[in-house]
Enzyme design. Structure first.
Site, PDB file in Angstrom:
ATOM      1  N   LYS A  19       0.854  -1.205   0.000  1.00  9.13           N
ATOM      2  CA  LYS A  19       0.000   0.000   0.000  1.00  9.13           C
ATOM      3  C   LYS A  19       0.882   1.245   0.000  1.00  9.13           C
ATOM      4  O   LYS A  19       1.844   1.334   0.773  1.00  9.13           O
ATOM      5  CB  LYS A  19      -0.910  -0.028   1.227  1.00  9.13           C
ATOM      6  CG  LYS A  19      -1.998   1.043   1.229  1.00  9.13           C
ATOM      7  CD  LYS A  19      -2.912   0.886   2.444  1.00  9.13           C
ATOM      8  CE  LYS A  19      -4.020   1.915   2.465  1.00  9.13           C
ATOM      9  NZ  LYS A  19      -4.865   1.793   3.674  1.00  9.13           N
ATOM     10  N   SER A  25      -9.939  -0.120   6.786  1.00  9.42           N
ATOM     11  CA  SER A  25      -9.352  -0.109   5.436  1.00  9.42           C
ATOM     12  C   SER A  25      -8.628  -1.367   4.994  1.00  9.42           C
ATOM     13  O   SER A  25      -8.250  -1.476   3.831  1.00  9.42           O
ATOM     14  CB  SER A  25      -8.401   1.075   5.294  1.00  9.42           C
ATOM     15  OG  SER A  25      -9.153   2.251   5.232  1.00  9.42           O
ATOM     16  N   SER A  80      -9.776   2.277   2.552  1.00  8.45           N
ATOM     17  CA  SER A  80      -8.859   2.961   1.668  1.00  8.45           C
ATOM     18  C   SER A  80      -7.918   2.019   0.911  1.00  8.45           C
ATOM     19  O   SER A  80      -7.398   2.381  -0.136  1.00  8.45           O
ATOM     20  CB  SER A  80      -8.025   3.965   2.465  1.00  8.45           C
ATOM     21  OG  SER A  80      -7.206   3.281   3.405  1.00  8.45           O
TER      22      SER A  80
END
Ligand code: GLN
Length: 519
Positions: A83, A182, A158
């Site tokens: 990420k 997330s 997210s």
């Protein structure tokens, strides 16, 4: 079977035995990324940056080690998607924001360093909502990622890029971060596994802060064992993070292996009464109820528990999180990192700062900076931030009371399945409700995970089973996850992803073309 369909554990063992090289495995995943990830306007768009050279070089090091007869770690040579909120010295790190476009961090995060030391091959950096704020990746400054089950829908957020990379078979492993859901919400809506470890279980050093008292990085994978193997690589004490827990990590890999024998006798499972009912999609509730029935069939004792303050968790979170965000994002001042606009010698530092922040932050980041600054301002602090902190304590006490009656708690992970891109982007409150079930664990700091539990009847899209365990009892998540996974595998003939229309020849070419990634 093609290399991209294999689990991380299978790939690691094939690399170790010499059946396949780490370079071949890496190349297969890079080819898959080239095939399905772009173009940004219509592909999966899980990645913001792919680093072919450094990935192949890292893989070659693993192959050399094997040739030299060195001992390889349990995930050596396996590719991973990281990420883009975790720093990497050899790749840009944007946090999904224009403000950090092109920024190259001067150091590796502890997670990055541990991945590299384990011989895990970092393929690139995945898309996210700006500074990890959102539930759909639509708040990314670089355009949304798409759900491989249906490219017109969101992959969650997210960490939608990380989850989408797994579901599209671009990577067998990914790292996410979870401040309010997330890791777990994207896992639920893409039919993958996502674990939010106990707060402090995985170092935050080099994780660009969203809300420091809530943020926690964790593993994302397609199987429970793969998540456990990855979790054990990144977990453990780090003196560079003052909130890192200085205690042994529970044996999560052993728990995942034990769970796979499918026996949950002696385990008490608490169904949280408040996490269901109005606002929950019928197909989500149906699959959740099936999962609870399955847990009891596997030998668990199912009880109902009540957590009355969970009803206030969402409003408390949306005061605490913006308060921390308004402070954390103050460091993006146009002087130290990334973007700087209007620095032509005629403007003051304040003007440059204001021009840069005005153009660099997206709407959601600005909304939360304003909310947080307001909640912390003198005269309002006690009424908003102070009250929210009290609610946080009450939520933690609800957990304590529930864990006195049950070893783990369960709920659906999300109230609905993946929604169409664009549907909630202009309605922040509707977007915030995606995290109704996941936020309490961030407030209390306990461990939680999402495991695939079937497809909703109305839309054929994945549903997640949310499992919550006490602080430092992360191993219980893996025991339950692995037990459920093996029972479903017998029903489904494999993982839930094998049911994806895009990836399933049985539903035919047209479904493939209309609804997802051509595999
Ligand atoms: N969707 C939640 C939010 O917008 C959670 C984000 C996260 O976990 N990083 O704040």
């Amino acid at each position: 079977m093609t290399l991209t369909r294999k689990t991380a554990a299978e790939l690691a063992s094939s690399i170790k035995s010499g059946e396949v090289s780490a370079v071949e495995v890496t190349r297969a995943h890079l080819d898959r990324i080239a095939e399905v990830d772009g173009p940004a306007e219509s592909g999966v768009h899980a990645f913001l940056h792919v680093d072919t050279d450094s990935a192949l070089a890292a893989a070659a090091v693993v192959d050399q080690k094997r040739a030299d007869g060195d001992e390889l770690g349990p995930l050596a040579g396996v590719p991973l998607a990281l990420k883009d909120v975790i720093t990497t010295a050899d790749m840009p790190t944007t946090a999904g924001s224009k403000l950090l476009e092109g920024w190259r961090p001067p150091y590796d995060a502890t997670i990055t360093r541990r991945l590299r030391e384990a011989g895990i091959v970092i393929l690139g950096k995945t898309n996210l909502d700006e500074f990890a704020m959102g539930s759909s990746t639509e708040n990314s400054a670089f355009g949304p990622s798409r759900n491989p089950w249906d490219l017109t829908r969101i992959p969650g957020g997210s960490g939608g890029g990380s989850a989408a990379s797994l579901a599209a078979f671009e990577a067998p492993l990914a790292i996410g971060t979870d401040t309010g859901g997330s890791i777990r919400q994207p896992a639920a809506v893409t039919g993958t596994v996502g674990v939010k470890p106990t707060y402090g279980g995985v170092s935050r050093y080099g994780l660009i802060a969203c809300a420091s008292s809530l943020d926690q990085a964790g593993p994302c994978a397609r199987t429970v064992l793969d998540a456990a193997l990855l979790h054990s690589v990144i977990a453990g004490h780090d003196p560079n993070d003052s909130t890192s827990i200085d205690q042994p990590v529970p044996d999560i890999v052993a728990a995942a292996r034990k769970g796979a024998d499918g026996d949950l006798s002696g385990l008490r499972v608490g169904v949280v009464k408040e996490l269901g009912g109005e606002g929950y999609q019928a197909g989500v509730e149906a699959r959740f109820n099936d999962a609870v029935a399955l847990l009891s069939k596997l030998g668990a004792e199912v009880v109902e528990v009540s957590c009355p303050h969970f009803a206030y968790a969402l409003p408390a979170y949306y005061l605490i999180l913006p308060s921390e965000v308004s402070s954390n994002l103050a460091r993006f001042d146009a002087m130290r990192y990334g973007l700087r606009l209007g620095d032509d010698g005629t403007r003051s530092a304040e003007e440059v700062m204001s021009l840069t922040r005005g153009a660099g932050f997206g709407a959601e980041a600005k909304r939360r900076i304003m909310l947080g600054t307001y909640a912390l301002s003198s005269g309002y602090y006690d009424a908003y931030y102070g009250q929210a902190q009290k609610v946080r304590t009450l939520v933690a006490r609800d957990f304590d009371a529930a864990f006195a009656k049950a070893d783990v708690l369960v709920s659906p992970t999300t109230p609905t399945t993946a929604f169409p891109i664009g549907e909630k982007v202009d309605d922040p409150l509707a977007m915030y409700k995606n995290d109704l079930c996941t936020i309490p664990s961030n407030l209390a700091g306990n461990a939680s995970a999402s495991f695939p539990c079937g497809l909703a009847d109305e839309d054929g899209l994945p549903v997640g089973l949310h499992v919550m365990a006490p602080v430092l009892a992360d191993d219980r998540l893996y025991r339950v996850g692995a037990a459920v996974e093996q029972a479903y595998a017998a029903q489904w003939g494999g993982t839930l992803l094998e049911q994806a229309p895009a990836l399933d020849g049985r539903r035919g070419e047209s479904a493939t073309a209309d609804r997802g990634v051509v595999s």
